[in-house]
Write a protein that holds these residues in place. Sequence first.
Motif, PDB file in Angstrom:
ATOM      1  N   TRP A 222      13.464  15.678   0.839  1.00 41.58           N
ATOM      2  CA  TRP A 222      12.748  14.360   1.225  1.00 41.58           C
ATOM      3  C   TRP A 222      13.456  13.531   1.548  1.00 41.58           C
ATOM      4  O   TRP A 222      13.069  12.576   3.011  1.00 41.58           O
ATOM      5  CB  TRP A 222      11.711  13.567  -0.123  1.00 41.58           C
ATOM      6  N   MET A 223      14.195  12.634   0.642  1.00 41.71           N
ATOM      7  CA  MET A 223      15.494  11.592   1.058  1.00 41.71           C
ATOM      8  C   MET A 223      15.849  11.890   2.450  1.00 41.71           C
ATOM      9  O   MET A 223      16.704  11.193   3.069  1.00 41.71           O
ATOM     10  CB  MET A 223      16.480  11.314   0.194  1.00 41.71           C
ATOM     11  N   LEU A 224      16.400  13.200   2.391  1.00 44.14           N
ATOM     12  CA  LEU A 224      17.625  13.937   3.552  1.00 44.14           C
ATOM     13  C   LEU A 224      16.703  13.751   5.102  1.00 44.14           C
ATOM     14  O   LEU A 224      17.500  13.675   6.013  1.00 44.14           O
ATOM     15  CB  LEU A 224      18.289  14.973   3.032  1.00 44.14           C
ATOM     16  N   ASN A 225      16.036  14.297   5.201  1.00 37.16           N
ATOM     17  CA  ASN A 225      14.758  14.550   6.086  1.00 37.16           C
ATOM     18  C   ASN A 225      13.938  13.086   6.215  1.00 37.16           C
ATOM     19  O   ASN A 225      13.067  13.128   7.359  1.00 37.16           O
ATOM     20  CB  ASN A 225      14.693  15.498   5.690  1.00 37.16           C
ATOM     21  N   SER A 226      14.330  11.762   5.798  1.00 35.40           N
ATOM     22  CA  SER A 226      12.919  10.819   6.482  1.00 35.40           C
ATOM     23  C   SER A 226      13.967   9.101   5.712  1.00 35.40           C
ATOM     24  O   SER A 226      15.182   9.770   5.111  1.00 35.40           O
ATOM     25  CB  SER A 226      12.479  10.916   4.962  1.00 35.40           C
ATOM     26  N   THR A 227      13.440   8.399   6.609  1.00 45.34           N
ATOM     27  CA  THR A 227      14.213   6.999   5.335  1.00 45.34           C
ATOM     28  C   THR A 227      12.224   6.356   5.131  1.00 45.34           C
ATOM     29  O   THR A 227      11.948   6.314   6.019  1.00 45.34           O
ATOM     30  CB  THR A 227      14.429   6.061   6.896  1.00 45.34           C
ATOM     31  N   SER A 228      12.885   5.768   4.577  1.00 41.23           N
ATOM     32  CA  SER A 228      12.120   4.996   3.129  1.00 41.23           C
ATOM     33  C   SER A 228      12.312   3.556   3.604  1.00 41.23           C
ATOM     34  O   SER A 228      13.087   2.824   3.557  1.00 41.23           O
ATOM     35  CB  SER A 228      11.393   4.961   2.139  1.00 41.23           C
ATOM     36  N   THR A 229      11.433   2.718   5.032  1.00 46.73           N
ATOM     37  CA  THR A 229      11.705   1.384   5.146  1.00 46.73           C
ATOM     38  C   THR A 229      10.929   0.270   3.787  1.00 46.73           C
ATOM     39  O   THR A 229      11.610  -0.158   3.525  1.00 46.73           O
ATOM     40  CB  THR A 229      10.220   1.017   6.068  1.00 46.73           C
ATOM     41  N   PHE A 230      10.010   0.804   3.177  1.00 52.16           N
ATOM     42  CA  PHE A 230       9.841  -0.158   1.619  1.00 52.16           C
ATOM     43  C   PHE A 230      11.273   0.521   0.873  1.00 52.16           C
ATOM     44  O   PHE A 230      11.608  -1.102   0.784  1.00 52.16           O
ATOM     45  CB  PHE A 230       8.802   0.867   1.298  1.00 52.16           C
ATOM     46  N   TYR A 231      11.786   1.492   0.480  1.00 53.21           N
ATOM     47  CA  TYR A 231      12.561   1.272  -0.669  1.00 53.21           C
ATOM     48  C   TYR A 231      13.673   1.113   0.573  1.00 53.21           C
ATOM     49  O   TYR A 231      14.526   0.370  -0.254  1.00 53.21           O
ATOM     50  CB  TYR A 231      13.162   2.596  -0.028  1.00 53.21           C
ATOM     51  N   LYS A 232      13.836   0.736   1.440  1.00 59.62           N
ATOM     52  CA  LYS A 232      14.767   0.368   1.989  1.00 59.62           C
ATOM     53  C   LYS A 232      15.368  -1.175   1.609  1.00 59.62           C
ATOM     54  O   LYS A 232      16.240  -1.777   2.037  1.00 59.62           O
ATOM     55  CB  LYS A 232      15.515   0.557   4.085  1.00 59.62           C
ATOM     56  N   LYS A 233      13.955  -2.024   2.676  1.00 60.85           N
ATOM     57  CA  LYS A 233      14.312  -3.185   2.116  1.00 60.85           C
ATOM     58  C   LYS A 233      13.929  -3.486   0.052  1.00 60.85           C
ATOM     59  O   LYS A 233      15.322  -5.298   0.217  1.00 60.85           O
ATOM     60  CB  LYS A 233      12.380  -3.521   2.667  1.00 60.85           C
ATOM     61  N   ARG A 234      13.591  -2.438  -0.423  1.00 55.55           N
ATOM     62  CA  ARG A 234      13.684  -3.541  -1.877  1.00 55.55           C
ATOM     63  C   ARG A 234      14.746  -3.556  -2.319  1.00 55.55           C
ATOM     64  O   ARG A 234      15.766  -4.081  -2.980  1.00 55.55           O
ATOM     65  CB  ARG A 234      12.773  -2.563  -2.440  1.00 55.55           C
ATOM     66  N   LEU A 235      15.996  -2.114  -1.705  1.00 56.46           N
ATOM     67  CA  LEU A 235      17.440  -2.560  -1.742  1.00 56.46           C
ATOM     68  C   LEU A 235      17.900  -3.080  -1.475  1.00 56.46           C
ATOM     69  O   LEU A 235      19.150  -4.105  -2.290  1.00 56.46           O
ATOM     70  CB  LEU A 235      17.803  -1.046  -1.519  1.00 56.46           C
ATOM     71  N   MET A 236      18.016  -3.651  -0.353  1.00 60.55           N
ATOM     72  CA  MET A 236      18.341  -5.116   0.299  1.00 60.55           C
ATOM     73  C   MET A 236      18.233  -6.348  -0.055  1.00 60.55           C
ATOM     74  O   MET A 236      18.719  -6.934  -0.901  1.00 60.55           O
ATOM     75  CB  MET A 236      18.000  -4.865   1.805  1.00 60.55           C
TER      76      MET A 236
END
Length: 242
Positions: A222-236
């Motif tokens: 799932w991670m390899l074939n997609s991008t989680s905007t929510f997860y990215k914002k959280r990590l930022m």
Amino acid sequence: MDRIKVLLKSCIFLLAYIFHRNHDSKVIYYHDVSKKYTDMGTELELMKRHFKLVRVSGYSFVPSVNQPKGQVMVCFDDGWRGLYDYKDFFVQERILPTVFIAVSLIGEEGYLSIEQIKELEELGFRFECHAWSHYDLSTYSERDLEHELKDSKEWLEKTFGHPFNDICYPQGRFSDTVHKLCNRYGYVRQFSSISGGYYDLNEQGLVCRNCAQFSSPSEFKWMLNSTSTFYKKRLMKQHYQQ
């Protein structure tokens, strides 16, 4: 609580896979092969399943991403010795990772020595900078950052005889000052621990990376074939200090 966090992470990856599926080029990263030297290590059998999914999903392994779609670059942080123990596996699989090394860790117990690093370089492994002390760079003064960023780069280049043009932020943490000084001291690419496609934060001069070391095969797909905007914002929010 840990089970809830794992379930939440899986749900985020699954939703991203459903709604934000893509074939963007990506960087995946680990810390070591097996747990012999660190609990952050990934057992070889799980890593093999990850790498098989990369190929089955239509991606190509590359030493450095240069296309917006269909490429995967593999990185390891810190320079743990398991990489040396399993060097033949990577050569046979034609997967030659980039390893980010902190000067203070070289030769320490469980870490690669100078001689082992040179041997891996001869096999095609790439080594880049992980600062000097492997601490949170956002906590340092500009004077201390000169040592962490500039002195480490110079020491590595003198010791190994080639340019060190990339840096990965230790613990993933950085600030505007860290980013500015990395540019000043000549780092071409700055690798973060913020998930996403390789080019997602390119305008800010950052490279996204996706942590794969604890991912089940399903989560990895799932991670390899997609991008989680929510997860990215959280990590930022976690890693970036203004």
